[in-house]
Design an enzyme around this catalytic site. Sequence first.
Site, PDB file in Angstrom:
ATOM      1  CD  GLU A   1      -5.789   9.051   3.620  1.00  0.00           C
ATOM      2  OE1 GLU A   1      -6.644   8.281   4.051  1.00  0.00           O
ATOM      3  OE2 GLU A   1      -4.571   8.797   3.669  1.00  0.00           O
TER       4      GLU A   1
ATOM      5  CE1 TYR B   1     -11.785  42.232  24.702  1.00  0.00           C
ATOM      6  CE2 TYR B   1     -12.128  42.434  27.063  1.00  0.00           C
ATOM      7  CZ  TYR B   1     -11.523  41.801  25.996  1.00  0.00           C
ATOM      8  OH  TYR B   1     -10.674  40.759  26.212  1.00  0.00           O
TER       9      TYR B   1
ATOM     10  CE  LYS C   1      -3.819   0.563   2.195  1.00  0.00           C
ATOM     11  NZ  LYS C   1      -4.479   0.836   3.470  1.00  0.00           N
TER      12      LYS C   1
HETATM   13  N1  ARG Z   1      -6.168  39.576  26.771  1.00  0.00           N
HETATM   14  C1  ARG Z   1      -7.258  40.329  26.289  1.00  0.00           C
HETATM   15  C2  ARG Z   1      -7.790  39.763  25.002  1.00  0.00           C
HETATM   16  O1  ARG Z   1      -7.083  39.071  24.337  1.00  0.00           O
HETATM   17  C3  ARG Z   1      -6.827  41.730  26.034  1.00  0.00           C
HETATM   18  C4  ARG Z   1      -7.850  42.754  26.405  1.00  0.00           C
HETATM   19  C5  ARG Z   1      -8.117  42.697  27.828  1.00  0.00           C
HETATM   20  N2  ARG Z   1      -8.956  43.723  28.267  1.00  0.00           N
HETATM   21  C6  ARG Z   1      -9.462  43.709  29.494  1.00  0.00           C
HETATM   22  N3  ARG Z   1     -10.203  44.717  29.792  1.00  0.00           N
HETATM   23  N4  ARG Z   1      -9.194  42.764  30.323  1.00  0.00           N
HETATM   24  O2  ARG Z   1      -8.924  39.975  24.651  1.00  0.00           O
END
Ligand code: ARG
Length: 451
Positions: A280, A307, A273
């Site tokens: 793959e 955020y 083989k």
């Molecule tokens: N380590 C964080 C990330 O990658 C960076 C930003 C952090 N900001 C905070 N307010 N703790 O998203």
Amino acid sequence: MTPQNPVTEYTASLPFDRRLYRQDIACSIAHARMLARQGIITEKEAEAIIMGLVAIREEIEQGTFPFRPELEDIHMAIEARLTERLGAVAGKLHTGRSRNDLVATDMRLYIKEAVAQTVAGLHHLQATLLEVAQAHADVVIPGYTHLQRAQPVLLAHHLLAYFEMLHRDCARFRHAGAEADVLPLGSGALAGVPYPIDREFLAQELGFSRVSDNSLDAVSDRDFLLSFLAAAATCMMHLSRLAEELVLWSSAEFGFITLGEGYTSGSSIMPHKRNPDVAELARGKTGRVYGHLLGLLTVMKGLPLAYNRDMQEDKEGTFDTVDSLQATLGVFPGMLRSLQVNRERTSQAAADSLLLATDVADYLVGKGLPFRQAHQVVAQVVRYAVERGKGLGELSLEEYRRFSPLFAPDVSTLTLDSALAARRVKGGTAPRRVREALAEAQKRLEVCPGS
Ligand code: ARG
């Protein structure tokens, strides 16, 4: 070594975001320069900070940078080291910015680079497809639908289909790159910053085409990553289809090609083989790339503005996507160049007279029969031939005429070559058209590398 606090370890991104050190330092250098231009820090302070950052970049590149596991991320690690080197003045670097706008900027820079590399990789693979197609311009294979032999096509035509897919991939990656090409820095933590900063200058220094319009969006937008991951998923889907054809074609059942030794491996117990491992694995790696797209979509789902720490989870999947994609694009050109076409097997397969059944129907259409009726007649002819173990070309005119009086001596002019040549519609497999398509594709590569 002091044992790591499990929470510190849980929340840290340093083990993986250290990969962003170049982007992070570039952002900091531009920021320090801007702060001095705006009179927010002095020229001397900026100079010390910039020299410190350059030295730190060198330390990281030489492997002498002390990555302290208790530091959360690459931004903190660099700033802590800068403080060790410069003392309190290092603390001025973080004036008028936040890690939230910084990490968003780092990731955008990272994606812009990844796009450039990916497009170069795609371009190389497209050029290789053309090379292999040109080198086998006369090879005919059965074209398939439902994996059943359908109609003859040129191998070059088949390979050009992948050229088109990669062409669209390039456009998708470029689009992701354009989306990433907006500067978030200056958005602060979420609301903007109360310093007279110059965002246009930052954009210029860092090579961004424009600055973001809304600070809340700028720190919490990861659409550019999703676009990149979606482009990567589609691209890997294309590569996995090509990989699958290489696997099929190199099987004893098809026997159309032999892959180079370097791209297959022997079985540990079955001496005969050669396994197509590289193809793959390309097919297999597609799974994780899809997974990363869905992973990030899920991370982002339902996040309130702006955020949120969840967003730190954007990185590993993105990095792994870039690695899997680059690695796959890296091995494909060599694998394609290594393949040998077994012309005996392709000719034999392409000589299957049933591939001409549609042409026989088209012949009857040429004699005035509506296509649907012609289709029925030929279905009967085929059944008759198969029952007798004969090819369509082996039937006498008399036999043909049992099914329709429209058959005439010129039915014998239907051959593999005539079937190919007949498909001279734009985009068809006629050798003349494929020659044009190859030249056209070559031009497209030259005019706009990677497209
Ligand atoms: N380590 C964080 C990330 O990658 C960076 C930003 C952090 N900001 C905070 N307010 N703790 O998203």
